[in-house]
Design a protein around this motif. Structure first.
Motif, PDB file in Angstrom:
ATOM      1  N   UNK A  30       0.896  -1.110  -0.068  1.00 22.61           N
ATOM      2  CA  UNK A  30       0.159  -0.068  -0.084  1.00 22.61           C
ATOM      3  C   UNK A  30       0.929   1.272  -0.190  1.00 22.61           C
ATOM      4  N   UNK A  31       1.844   1.242   0.824  1.00 21.66           N
ATOM      5  CA  UNK A  31       2.812   2.347   0.715  1.00 21.66           C
ATOM      6  C   UNK A  31       3.365   2.499  -0.497  1.00 21.66           C
ATOM      7  N   UNK A  32       3.891   1.607  -1.306  1.00 23.69           N
ATOM      8  CA  UNK A  32       4.674   1.599  -2.536  1.00 23.69           C
ATOM      9  C   UNK A  32       3.706   2.003  -3.641  1.00 23.69           C
ATOM     10  N   UNK A  47       4.706  -5.033  -8.179  1.00 24.71           N
ATOM     11  CA  UNK A  47       5.332  -6.525  -8.128  1.00 24.71           C
ATOM     12  C   UNK A  47       5.739  -6.637  -6.901  1.00 24.71           C
ATOM     13  N   UNK A  48       5.600  -7.887  -6.284  1.00 25.43           N
ATOM     14  CA  UNK A  48       5.929  -8.364  -5.099  1.00 25.43           C
ATOM     15  C   UNK A  48       6.930  -9.620  -5.466  1.00 25.43           C
ATOM     16  N   UNK A  96      11.216  -7.669  -2.896  1.00 25.45           N
ATOM     17  CA  UNK A  96      11.602  -6.385  -3.578  1.00 25.45           C
ATOM     18  C   UNK A  96      10.156  -6.019  -4.180  1.00 25.45           C
ATOM     19  N   UNK A  97       9.618  -4.922  -3.921  1.00 26.15           N
ATOM     20  CA  UNK A  97       8.560  -4.260  -4.418  1.00 26.15           C
ATOM     21  C   UNK A  97       8.752  -3.310  -5.490  1.00 26.15           C
ATOM     22  N   UNK A 131      -1.518  -6.983  -7.775  1.00 21.02           N
ATOM     23  CA  UNK A 131      -0.370  -7.203  -7.398  1.00 21.02           C
ATOM     24  C   UNK A 131       0.057  -8.269  -8.190  1.00 21.02           C
ATOM     25  N   UNK A 132       0.998  -8.304  -8.823  1.00 24.71           N
ATOM     26  CA  UNK A 132       1.990  -9.463  -9.321  1.00 24.71           C
ATOM     27  C   UNK A 132       3.015 -10.067  -8.346  1.00 24.71           C
TER      28      UNK A 132
END
Length: 147
Positions: A30-32, A47-48, A96-97, A131-132
């Motif tokens: 959410x922050x990203x 991306x996560x 990594x986001x 989100x991937x």
């Protein structure tokens, strides 16, 4: 019945691991997402990526470089072994986001993961972002709430 190397049980387990990673990292995502909007990324897709996963590591290293990924994994391992036990950690994975636009994702993701192309046939539902997750040897898409 599926065995150790395949079958529905493993697919369900893999999906469960990816889903748990999203849940564990939801505030980070959410922050990203908010940061991506502030930097004018149109309709951000997050991306996560599990940097310790064989598929995720390849992507993370191509985006961030070997040194950055190796340093993140080492720092996470130190934390995991109690050297910084006072920190509350969202997950034990080194993640990594990265945010990219929906349109860029629509082009990029099917090249990497053709089975995810269907996720880009329409934008996410109102109040949610895409989100991937790249973890457990593959990838999946999820919708996450803005807040």
């Amino acid at each position: 019945m599926g065995g150790v190397f395949g079958g529905a049980e493993n697919q369900d387990l893999d999906m469960g691991v990816r889903e748990q990673l999203v849940e564990d990292c939801l505030s980070r995502l959410q922050d990203a997402h908010e940061e991506a909007l502030r930097t004018d990324i149109s309709d951000p897709v997050l991306f996560l990526i599990d940097c310790e996963d064989r598929v995720g590591a390849t992507i993370a290293r191509s985006w961030e470089g070997d040194d950055a990924v190796d340093s993140a994994i080492l720092a996470n391992a130190e934390c995991e072994h109690g050297e910084r036990e006072t920190e509350k950690r969202e997950t034990i994975a080194t993640v990594l986001t990265r945010a990219i636009s929906f349109e860029e994702s629509r082009r990029l993701v099917p090249e990497l993961f053709p089975y995810l192309a269907i996720s880009f046939q329409q934008p996410p539902p109102k109040g949610r972002f895409l989100v991937i997750v790249v973890a457990n040897g593959g990838s999946a898409t999820f919708f996450a709430p803005f807040s």
